[in-house]
Scaffold this motif. Structure first.
Motif, short mmCIF file in Angstrom:
data_model
loop_
_atom_site.label_atom_id
_atom_site.label_comp_id
_atom_site.label_asym_id
_atom_site.label_seq_id
_atom_site.Cartn_x
_atom_site.Cartn_y
_atom_site.Cartn_z
N VAL A 1 17.22 15.10 15.62
CA VAL A 1 15.86 14.80 15.19
C VAL A 1 15.33 13.71 16.11
O VAL A 1 15.91 12.63 16.21
N ALA A 2 14.23 13.98 16.79
CA ALA A 2 13.70 13.05 17.78
C ALA A 2 12.88 11.94 17.17
O ALA A 2 12.71 10.87 17.76
N GLY A 3 12.33 12.15 15.98
CA GLY A 3 11.52 11.13 15.32
C GLY A 3 11.18 11.59 13.92
O GLY A 3 11.29 12.78 13.59
N GLN A 4 10.79 10.64 13.08
CA GLN A 4 10.38 11.00 11.71
C GLN A 4 9.10 10.27 11.35
O GLN A 4 8.92 9.09 11.67
N VAL A 5 8.20 11.01 10.71
CA VAL A 5 6.93 10.48 10.23
C VAL A 5 6.97 10.54 8.71
O VAL A 5 6.98 11.63 8.13
N LEU A 6 7.00 9.38 8.08
CA LEU A 6 7.14 9.28 6.63
C LEU A 6 5.84 8.71 6.06
O LEU A 6 5.56 7.53 6.20
N ILE A 7 5.05 9.57 5.44
CA ILE A 7 3.73 9.20 4.92
C ILE A 7 3.87 8.91 3.43
O ILE A 7 4.20 9.80 2.65
N CYS A 8 3.65 7.67 3.04
CA CYS A 8 3.83 7.20 1.65
C CYS A 8 5.04 7.86 1.00
O CYS A 8 4.93 8.48 -0.06
N PRO A 9 6.23 7.72 1.62
CA PRO A 9 7.39 8.49 1.16
C PRO A 9 7.94 8.04 -0.19
O PRO A 9 7.92 6.86 -0.54
N MET A 10 8.46 8.99 -0.92
CA MET A 10 9.10 8.81 -2.24
C MET A 10 10.60 8.65 -2.00
O MET A 10 11.32 9.62 -1.82
N LEU A 11 11.07 7.39 -1.99
CA LEU A 11 12.39 7.09 -1.45
C LEU A 11 13.41 6.59 -2.47
O LEU A 11 14.60 6.58 -2.17
N ASP A 12 12.97 6.12 -3.64
CA ASP A 12 13.87 5.36 -4.51
C ASP A 12 13.74 5.81 -5.96
O ASP A 12 12.73 5.53 -6.62
N HIS A 13 14.78 6.48 -6.47
CA HIS A 13 14.72 7.00 -7.84
C HIS A 13 14.79 5.90 -8.90
O HIS A 13 14.47 6.14 -10.07
N ARG A 14 15.18 4.69 -8.50
CA ARG A 14 15.39 3.63 -9.50
C ARG A 14 14.08 3.08 -10.06
O ARG A 14 14.08 2.52 -11.15
N ASN A 15 12.99 3.20 -9.32
CA ASN A 15 11.67 2.82 -9.86
C ASN A 15 11.65 1.36 -10.32
O ASN A 15 11.09 1.03 -11.37
N ILE A 16 12.22 0.47 -9.51
CA ILE A 16 12.44 -0.92 -9.95
C ILE A 16 11.64 -1.94 -9.15
O ILE A 16 11.73 -3.14 -9.44
N THR A 17 10.87 -1.53 -8.19
CA THR A 17 10.17 -2.49 -7.35
C THR A 17 8.98 -3.11 -8.07
O THR A 17 8.50 -2.61 -9.08
N VAL A 18 8.47 -4.19 -7.49
CA VAL A 18 7.27 -4.82 -8.03
C VAL A 18 6.11 -3.84 -8.04
O VAL A 18 5.38 -3.70 -9.03
N SER A 19 5.92 -3.12 -6.93
CA SER A 19 4.78 -2.19 -6.87
C SER A 19 4.92 -1.07 -7.88
O SER A 19 3.92 -0.58 -8.43
N SER A 20 6.14 -0.65 -8.18
CA SER A 20 6.35 0.36 -9.21
C SER A 20 5.85 -0.14 -10.56
O SER A 20 5.19 0.60 -11.32
N HIS A 21 6.13 -1.39 -10.88
CA HIS A 21 5.68 -1.96 -12.15
C HIS A 21 4.18 -2.27 -12.14
O HIS A 21 3.53 -2.22 -13.18
N GLN A 22 3.64 -2.59 -10.96
CA GLN A 22 2.21 -2.91 -10.89
C GLN A 22 1.34 -1.71 -11.23
O GLN A 22 0.27 -1.86 -11.84
N TYR A 23 1.78 -0.52 -10.82
CA TYR A 23 0.95 0.67 -11.01
C TYR A 23 1.51 1.53 -12.13
O TYR A 23 1.89 2.69 -11.96
N ALA A 24 1.60 0.88 -13.29
CA ALA A 24 2.06 1.53 -14.53
C ALA A 24 1.00 1.33 -15.60
O ALA A 24 0.24 0.36 -15.57
N GLY A 25 0.95 2.27 -16.53
CA GLY A 25 0.10 2.09 -17.70
C GLY A 25 -1.29 2.66 -17.58
O GLY A 25 -1.84 3.19 -18.54
N ASP A 26 -1.90 2.56 -16.41
CA ASP A 26 -3.26 3.05 -16.20
C ASP A 26 -3.23 4.41 -15.49
O ASP A 26 -2.30 4.71 -14.74
N PRO A 27 -4.27 5.23 -15.68
CA PRO A 27 -4.36 6.47 -14.91
C PRO A 27 -4.40 6.20 -13.41
O PRO A 27 -4.93 5.17 -12.97
N GLY A 28 -3.84 7.10 -12.64
CA GLY A 28 -3.83 6.94 -11.20
C GLY A 28 -3.45 8.24 -10.52
O GLY A 28 -3.17 9.25 -11.17
#
Length: 334
Positions: A185-212
């Protein structure tokens, strides 16, 4: 009894995006009934994207080890003499979408850079679980390399690219190819990739509860569909690339993400891990960008800038300065 969710402070949306998103019927959660509806709505007819363009298309099916047929679509510019290829992996939270989802992104690269585009219909969760989707993508990549002469491409100039779940699968596929020693593989382009099943980051908690566009709750549903509940302790890194402790030997990487979305922090961490391992990654965090903003509203100013920047990076990788050779990470494996 209703679940109480504390809304954390969080970066706001780009004002132009905020106005455009106001017209979308956003939700905060997914369930099987809603998924069935979204699957019907997410079927993408490709013909409108090809109308008026000098693009040739053909269809093939690749055999998975279990006998399943994995559809691939190949797009080439009618007059192209390009020897490069972009392997496109669609998004949809691992649970919806098809090989033509957001196909406008790689078709822009085809028109501007002349690259061949191959896109894959991997099997979706919850019908297909754990490593099945990434293994489907791996079989498609092997097919491209095995048919490089027929496609008119250099097997050393294949870029793996994807958005959202497709970005996560692209990252997992690149790790899988590295660990198996092939294909290159010569290169990879990862556009807003879904990388972590644990869902534990700050941003994961920030965008909870409201429609999005894609919320913490939706993310939990997508991962649960792929891995089961609970996911357990033996989740393969090819499913959840954020678990990978060794990010050495990866090809040059482009990652972009919005500041106002669930995946922000896991994507920044992945770029940081590549740098820590001595690899090369270009990271863009677009201020005010929501999940998939440049696909939802490609003409918004922030979207046009993001898409242009990404295409310019790909042009540098695929068409290096004469005399300096094809650019790729020194650690990438053949």
């Amino acid at each position: 009894m209703e679940e109480f969710i504390m809304i954390m402070p969080r970066p706001g949306l780009d004002p132009e995006l905020g106005e455009l998103l106001a017209d979308l019927p956003l939700a905060s959660r997914l369930d099987p009934d809603r998924l069935a509806q979204l699957r019907q709505l997410s079927v993408t007819p490709v013909e409108p994207y090809l109308k008026g363009r000098a693009i040739e298309r053909r269809e093939v099916a690749v055999n998975a080890p279990d006998g399943a047929k994995i559809p691939l679509s190949i797009f080439t510019a009618a007059e192209s003499r390009s020897v490069s290829c972009v392997y496109w992996i669609h998004g949809g939270g691992m649970i919806m979408g098809d090989r033509f989802s957001n196909i406008d992104i790689p078709l822009e690269w085809l028109e501007e850079l002349g690259t061949v585009v191959v896109t894959v219909d991997y099997r979706l969760a919850p019908e297909a679980t754990r490593v099945t989707p990434v293994e489907d993508c791996y079989q498609g990549l092997r097919w491209i390399v095995e048919h490089a002469d027929d496609l008119g491409i250099d097997p050393g100039r294949i870029i793996v690219a994807g958005a959202s779940a497709g970005g996560g699968l692209a990252a997992g596929l690149t790790l899988l190819a590295r660990d198996r020693g092939a294909p290159f593989v010569a290169g990879q382009v990862l556009i807003c990739p879904m990388l972590d099943h644990r869902n534990i980051t700050v941003s994961s908690h920030q965008y909870a509860g409201d429609p999005g566009v894609w919320t913490r709750e939706m993310n939990e549903f997508g991962w649960r569909s792929l891995l089961g509940a609970p996911a357990g302790q033996d989740v393969p890194v090819y499913c959840s690339p954020a678990l990978a402790e060794d990010l050495s030997g990866l090809p040059t990487t482009y990652i972009d993400v919005g500041s106002a979305e669930v995946f922000r922090d896991e994507d920044v961490a992945y770029a940081t891990g590549i740098w820590a391992a001595g690899g090369q990654a270009e990271l863009h965090v677009w201020a005010g960008g929501c999940h998939g903003f440049d696909a939802l509203h490609p003409r918004a100013r922030i979207s046009a800038t993001a898409r242009r920047t990404r295409t310019d990076w790909l042009a540098r990788i695929l068409n290096p300065v004469p005399g300096r050779g094809f650019e790729h990470s020194a650690g990438a494996v053949r």
